[in-house]
Enzyme design. Structure first.
Site, PDB file in Angstrom:
ATOM      1  N   HIS A 256       0.815  -1.217   0.000  1.00 22.38           N
ATOM      2  CA  HIS A 256       0.000   0.000   0.000  1.00 22.38           C
ATOM      3  C   HIS A 256       0.851   1.270   0.000  1.00 22.38           C
ATOM      4  CE1 HIS A 256      -3.907   1.684  -0.005  1.00 22.38           C
ATOM      5  NE2 HIS A 256      -4.501   0.681   0.648  1.00 22.38           N
TER       6      HIS A 256
ATOM      7  N   ASP B  76      -2.320   3.260  -4.208  1.00 19.92           N
ATOM      8  CA  ASP B  76      -3.556   3.187  -3.435  1.00 19.92           C
ATOM      9  C   ASP B  76      -4.482   2.140  -4.046  1.00 19.92           C
ATOM     10  OD1 ASP B  76      -4.528   4.376  -5.737  1.00 19.92           O
ATOM     11  OD2 ASP B  76      -4.631   6.380  -4.847  1.00 19.92           O
TER      12      ASP B  76
END
Length: 476
Positions: free
Chosen positions: A447, A451
């Site tokens: 992450h 995104d």
């Protein structure tokens, strides 16, 4: 006078610092040539043969099979005979053994590269002199038999076991038998011509375990009748374990995988998204490609090769996922080329060979390279370079009959695509309920590098290519 040279475990490359002796290929007293493989070792990356840069007579071996040695530790000593130009025997010095200056640096799995023209045969009289005149080595001679452990679990049908080599399908099977104290000479192989397979050794291990468990229960029965005892004992490190629990060392490939997965979970904040896709059209396209005949027809293309080609196209659209994170510099490093790793299950555990420059290959080329690397993985012949340097991994866990998974990222990569089994399921197709070939795709991603929107876009593009292979024509 003979000169005795010590050969040490060489630099293994790829950051490897130790290796485990799997099998000695020479005995003390054997004559070896320059660059002749003398020992088979297993590193955290692969199982390879180590060539010796000296030619002469083996005078000592250091370490038994199963011993783990660090880089730079002595492997063996070699008496190289009488140097050229020396005096004292009255014989032609050119007839003796050539002084071995070695053939250069030794790198595991690649040989030492000495020219064959420098090798000479050792005459018997000089061979005897080389052995008798060799100075005493600084460690005792270790001459371990192929199977040094006594058999305590498998009943012996005949105390006098047959001599000579035992037909075993691979060194891995021999090592498994040694680790579990199984005498291969007392097993009846189920393979062709009595070849001993892994299934034969596994069967012997189960029999031994059942016998040992029955013996332990019988021994504990009177004690339990007098007074209850604890069924669980505390190990020295505080971990509770049953008295007869099996302990498996985390070494070699198994240890390297454990370290990498632990580091991935510790360092990478990962997330997973998944989607079901209708793979009916993809399977039809593959069938048509493999049914083609004539001069233009090439080798068969696997589903994994098609999925790999789809991955490279998707990474071209979403380069954020072909990256790594430099934690010290606090930078995301986007990589220019796609080196595609794929998970392969072998007898030694899970390995991830890497298809180099996958972004420059078509499905046929990727498929051929996957087949080549898979065969090397099964035979334990992958080099360290073929197991490192990946930028993205494709994990086809569908071959195990699994529908879905949330895989752990192969550190230091940024993402991994998981593919479940393709199976018929009810599916709404063109407004009607139909039976279609459905597959679940899952993407685990770092992450920090992107995104959910980017990860979802990547996964959706892969699913679209699976459902409509014609989408790939835009990038071919």
């Amino acid at each position: 006078m003979a000169q005795v040279l010590e050969f040490k475990l060489p630099d293994l490359g790829e950051g490897l610092t130790e290796a485990e002796i799997v099998r000695w290929l020479v005995e003390v007293g054997d004559v070896v040539a320059i660059d002749q493989p003398v020992v088979e070792v297993e590193t955290a990356k692969a199982m390879v043969e180590v060539p010796c840069p000296y030619g002469g007579v083996v005078t000592a071996r250091f370490g038994e099979e199963g011993t783990e040695l660090p880089v730079g530790a002595p492997l063996l000593t070699v008496a190289v005979g009488v140097p050229e130009g020396s005096s004292g025997s009255g014989e032609d010095s050119g007839s003796g053994t050539e002084p071995s200056g070695g053939s250069g640096n030794v790198l595991v799995g690649y040989g030492t590269g000495a020219p064959a023209a420098r090798r000479r045969r050792i005459r018997p009289n000089r061979l005897d002199r080389a052995v008798t005149e060799a100075p005493v080595s600084r460690a005792p001679v270790v001459k371990a038999p192929v199977l040094e452990a006594p058999v305590v679990t498998v009943p012996a049908a005949d105390a006098a076991a047959s001599e000579g080599p035992v037909p075993v399908v691979s060194p891995l099977v021999r090592r498994l038998a040694r680790q579990n104290d199984i005498d291969l000479r007392r097993l009846a192989g189920s393979g062709p011509d009595g070849l001993i397979l892994r299934a034969d050794v596994d069967r012997a291990i189960r029999t031994a375990e059942e016998t040992a468990a029955a013996t332990a229960r019988a021994a504990r029965a009177p004690v339990r009748a007098q007074a209850p005892t604890a069924a669980v004992a505390a190990a020295p490190n505080g971990v509770a374990a049953a008295a007869d629990a099996e302990r498996i060392p985390l070494r070699g490939v198994r240890g390297a995988v454990a370290d990498k997965l632990s580091r991935s979970r510790t360092e990478i904040p990962d997330a997973t998204c998944w989607v079901d896709a209708d793979a009916t059209e993809l399977m039809a396209v593959r069938a048509a490609m493999n049914a083609a005949t004539g001069p233009s027809a090439g080798p068969k293309v696997s589903v994994l090769a098609l999925l790999a080609r789809i991955c490279t196209a998707a990474l071209g659209r979403f380069p954020e996922l072909n990256a790594t994170v430099d934690t010290e510099a606090r930078e995301i490093v986007r990589l220019p080329g796609v080196h595609l790793g794929f998970a392969a299950q072998t007898e030694r555990g899970l390995v991830v060979p890497v298809v180099r420059d996958a972004h420059t290959r078509n499905a046929e080329s990727i498929g051929a390279e996957i087949a080549r690397l898979t065969e090397l993985a099964r035979t334990g012949k992958l080099s360290p370079a073929q197991l490192t340097g990946g930028t993205f991994t494709l994990n086809n866990y569908g071959v195990f009959g699994v529908d879905g998974s949330t895989p752990i990222i192969n550190h230091p990569e940024a993402a991994m695509l998981g593919v479940g089994r393709i199976m018929p399921k009810p599916w709404v197709h063109q407004g009607e309920l139909a039976v279609r070939q459905v597959v679940q795709l899952s993407l685990t991603f770092d992450h920090r590098v992107c995104d959910g929107g980017t990860a979802g876009g990547f996964l959706r593009y892969v699913a679209d290519c699976v459902e409509q292979p014609a989408v790939l024509l835009r990038t071919l």
